[in-house]
Design a protein around this motif. Structure first.
Motif, PDB file in Angstrom:
ATOM      1  N   GLN A  35      -5.687  -7.754  -0.531  1.00  0.00           N
ATOM      2  CA  GLN A  35      -5.628  -6.418   0.050  1.00  0.00           C
ATOM      3  C   GLN A  35      -5.559  -6.548   1.558  1.00  0.00           C
ATOM      4  OE1 GLN A  35      -9.298  -5.044  -1.758  1.00  0.00           O
ATOM      5  NE2 GLN A  35     -10.101  -4.547   0.238  1.00  0.00           N
ATOM      6  N   PRO A  36      -4.961  -5.553   2.204  1.00  0.00           N
ATOM      7  CA  PRO A  36      -4.843  -5.628   3.660  1.00  0.00           C
ATOM      8  C   PRO A  36      -6.208  -5.813   4.313  1.00  0.00           C
ATOM      9  CG  PRO A  36      -3.599  -3.767   2.778  1.00  0.00           C
ATOM     10  CD  PRO A  36      -4.406  -4.335   1.653  1.00  0.00           C
ATOM     11  N   LYS A  37      -6.248  -6.640   5.346  1.00  0.00           N
ATOM     12  CA  LYS A  37      -7.498  -6.928   6.059  1.00  0.00           C
ATOM     13  C   LYS A  37      -7.756  -5.871   7.123  1.00  0.00           C
ATOM     14  CE  LYS A  37      -8.393 -10.930   4.115  1.00  0.00           C
ATOM     15  NZ  LYS A  37      -9.250 -10.905   2.986  1.00  0.00           N
ATOM     16  N   GLY A  38      -9.023  -5.724   7.473  1.00  0.00           N
ATOM     17  CA  GLY A  38      -9.398  -4.799   8.527  1.00  0.00           C
ATOM     18  C   GLY A  38      -9.272  -3.354   8.105  1.00  0.00           C
ATOM     19  N   ALA A  49      -9.745   3.530   7.551  1.00  0.00           N
ATOM     20  CA  ALA A  49      -9.554   3.381   6.112  1.00  0.00           C
ATOM     21  C   ALA A  49      -9.419   1.907   5.781  1.00  0.00           C
ATOM     22  CB  ALA A  49      -8.302   4.131   5.679  1.00  0.00           C
ATOM     23  N   LYS A  50      -9.890   1.533   4.574  1.00  0.00           N
ATOM     24  CA  LYS A  50      -9.801   0.126   4.179  1.00  0.00           C
ATOM     25  C   LYS A  50      -8.615  -0.094   3.259  1.00  0.00           C
ATOM     26  CE  LYS A  50     -12.621  -0.455   0.052  1.00  0.00           C
ATOM     27  NZ  LYS A  50     -12.275  -1.454  -0.826  1.00  0.00           N
ATOM     28  N   GLY A  51      -8.135  -1.329   3.270  1.00  0.00           N
ATOM     29  CA  GLY A  51      -6.997  -1.699   2.440  1.00  0.00           C
ATOM     30  C   GLY A  51      -7.339  -1.651   0.965  1.00  0.00           C
ATOM     31  N   VAL A  52      -6.321  -1.467   0.153  1.00  0.00           N
ATOM     32  CA  VAL A  52      -6.489  -1.400  -1.290  1.00  0.00           C
ATOM     33  C   VAL A  52      -5.421  -2.293  -1.935  1.00  0.00           C
ATOM     34  CG1 VAL A  52      -5.054   0.654  -1.607  1.00  0.00           C
ATOM     35  CG2 VAL A  52      -6.900   0.212  -3.197  1.00  0.00           C
ATOM     36  N   LEU A  53      -5.771  -2.895  -3.043  1.00  0.00           N
ATOM     37  CA  LEU A  53      -4.863  -3.789  -3.752  1.00  0.00           C
ATOM     38  C   LEU A  53      -3.699  -3.029  -4.385  1.00  0.00           C
ATOM     39  CD1 LEU A  53      -7.527  -5.986  -5.570  1.00  0.00           C
ATOM     40  CD2 LEU A  53      -6.021  -6.728  -3.722  1.00  0.00           C
ATOM     41  N   SER A  70       8.923   1.343  -2.574  1.00  0.00           N
ATOM     42  CA  SER A  70       9.612   0.063  -2.699  1.00  0.00           C
ATOM     43  C   SER A  70       8.649  -1.036  -3.119  1.00  0.00           C
ATOM     44  CB  SER A  70      10.267  -0.312  -1.375  1.00  0.00           C
ATOM     45  OG  SER A  70       9.286  -0.434  -0.367  1.00  0.00           O
ATOM     46  N   CYS A  71       7.364  -0.852  -2.831  1.00  0.00           N
ATOM     47  CA  CYS A  71       6.355  -1.875  -3.087  1.00  0.00           C
ATOM     48  C   CYS A  71       4.985  -1.191  -3.073  1.00  0.00           C
ATOM     49  CB  CYS A  71       6.451  -2.921  -1.979  1.00  0.00           C
ATOM     50  SG  CYS A  71       5.286  -4.276  -2.109  1.00  0.00           S
ATOM     51  N   LEU A  72       4.042  -1.710  -3.798  1.00  0.00           N
ATOM     52  CA  LEU A  72       2.717  -1.103  -3.863  1.00  0.00           C
ATOM     53  C   LEU A  72       1.693  -1.789  -2.971  1.00  0.00           C
ATOM     54  CD1 LEU A  72       2.510  -0.421  -7.702  1.00  0.00           C
ATOM     55  CD2 LEU A  72       3.147   1.160  -5.870  1.00  0.00           C
ATOM     56  N   ASP A  73       2.091  -2.844  -2.296  1.00  0.00           N
ATOM     57  CA  ASP A  73       1.173  -3.577  -1.433  1.00  0.00           C
ATOM     58  C   ASP A  73       1.093  -2.938  -0.050  1.00  0.00           C
ATOM     59  OD1 ASP A  73       2.397  -6.659  -2.805  1.00  0.00           O
ATOM     60  OD2 ASP A  73       0.652  -5.500  -3.406  1.00  0.00           O
ATOM     61  N   GLY A  74      -0.021  -3.193   0.645  1.00  0.00           N
ATOM     62  CA  GLY A  74      -0.149  -2.794   2.036  1.00  0.00           C
ATOM     63  C   GLY A  74      -0.654  -1.388   2.271  1.00  0.00           C
ATOM     64  N   PHE A  75      -1.178  -0.736   1.245  1.00  0.00           N
ATOM     65  CA  PHE A  75      -1.689   0.621   1.404  1.00  0.00           C
ATOM     66  C   PHE A  75      -3.169   0.613   1.769  1.00  0.00           C
ATOM     67  CE2 PHE A  75       2.180   1.832  -0.668  1.00  0.00           C
ATOM     68  CZ  PHE A  75       2.434   3.117  -0.211  1.00  0.00           C
ATOM     69  N   TYR A  76      -3.602   1.698   2.372  1.00  0.00           N
ATOM     70  CA  TYR A  76      -4.994   1.919   2.755  1.00  0.00           C
ATOM     71  C   TYR A  76      -5.505   3.172   2.058  1.00  0.00           C
ATOM     72  CZ  TYR A  76      -4.328  -1.659   6.244  1.00  0.00           C
ATOM     73  OH  TYR A  76      -4.087  -2.853   6.853  1.00  0.00           O
ATOM     74  N   TYR A  77      -6.812   3.194   1.786  1.00  0.00           N
ATOM     75  CA  TYR A  77      -7.458   4.313   1.092  1.00  0.00           C
ATOM     76  C   TYR A  77      -8.306   5.098   2.087  1.00  0.00           C
ATOM     77  CZ  TYR A  77     -10.931   6.638  -1.896  1.00  0.00           C
ATOM     78  OH  TYR A  77     -11.749   7.548  -2.500  1.00  0.00           O
ATOM     79  N   CYS A  78      -8.024   6.391   2.222  1.00  0.00           N
ATOM     80  CA  CYS A  78      -8.803   7.257   3.107  1.00  0.00           C
ATOM     81  C   CYS A  78      -9.884   7.946   2.284  1.00  0.00           C
ATOM     82  CB  CYS A  78      -7.915   8.306   3.781  1.00  0.00           C
ATOM     83  SG  CYS A  78      -8.862   9.403   4.859  1.00  0.00           S
ATOM     84  N   LYS A  79     -11.141   7.677   2.618  1.00  0.00           N
ATOM     85  CA  LYS A  79     -12.246   8.249   1.855  1.00  0.00           C
ATOM     86  C   LYS A  79     -12.859   9.486   2.510  1.00  0.00           C
ATOM     87  CE  LYS A  79     -16.035   5.456   3.669  1.00  0.00           C
ATOM     88  NZ  LYS A  79     -17.158   4.630   3.309  1.00  0.00           N
TER      89      LYS A  79
END
Length: 176
Positions: A35-38, A49-53, A70-79
């Motif tokens: 998952q994206p770092k930072g 927001a933190k990264g999500v798988l 195009s791809c599901l990687d690199g997204f962040y989750y806003c809580k």
């Protein structure tokens, strides 16, 4: 003493996106993609927001939403409860409309699910507190995490463990 545990058997179906692979490196786009770092600021509310798988999105996004990516990687989750954004990547924004489950931590969610693996909602916790003066939510979840186990990475929109969110929900309900 070290005990050898055999690797879990892989499911025959892929848990990763196979759409539009020309835009997403096939080897890098798999269930082991980190998952994206930072943390990154949400483009709507500005909160971190933190990264999500990618596999979290694979399981929780509607087919229509997945088809548009195009791809599901690199997204962040806003809580942030008051923010309409659930996931984002750059200028790409996904909201409750794009997710197949109600995101319980968002304002106005009904049911307000806080544990997706074992079905704990704010409503269920509140009812238990009203009826008994206490809640067994945390103890129940911890016990069930051992047997049968949890699937937070694919069931929880945050892609992570719910215990912190459940504890916060209990405190919020108790202070009303």
């Amino acid at each position: 003493m070290f005990t050898f545990k055999p690797a879990k058997e892989k499911k025959p179906e892929s848990c990763c996106s196979t759409r539009k692979e020309e835009s997403c490196d096939t080897e890098a786009h798999n269930c082991c993609t980190p998952q994206p770092k930072g943390k990154v600021a949400c483009p709507s509310c500005g909160e971190k927001a933190k990264g999500v798988l990618g596999k979290t999105l694979e399981h929780l996004l509607s087919n229509e939403a997945k088809a548009g990516l195009s791809c599901l990687d690199g997204f962040y989750y806003c809580k942030t409860p008051t923010c309409k954004v659930i996931y984002f990547r750059g200028e790409e924004i996904l909201t409750q409309h794009d997710v197949s489950v109600t995101v319980g931590l968002k304002e106005g969610a009904s049911p307000a699910t806080v544990c997706y693996c074992f079905g704990w909602t704010k409503e269920k916790i509140e009812k238990e507190l009203e009826e008994t003066g206490k809640t067994d939510a945390l103890a129940d979840i911890k016990a069930r995490m051992e047997d049968p186990g949890c699937s937070c990475e694919i069931l929880n929109p945050s892609g992570g463990c719910c215990l912190g969110d459940v504890g916060n929900a209990i405190k919020e309900i108790e202070t009303r």
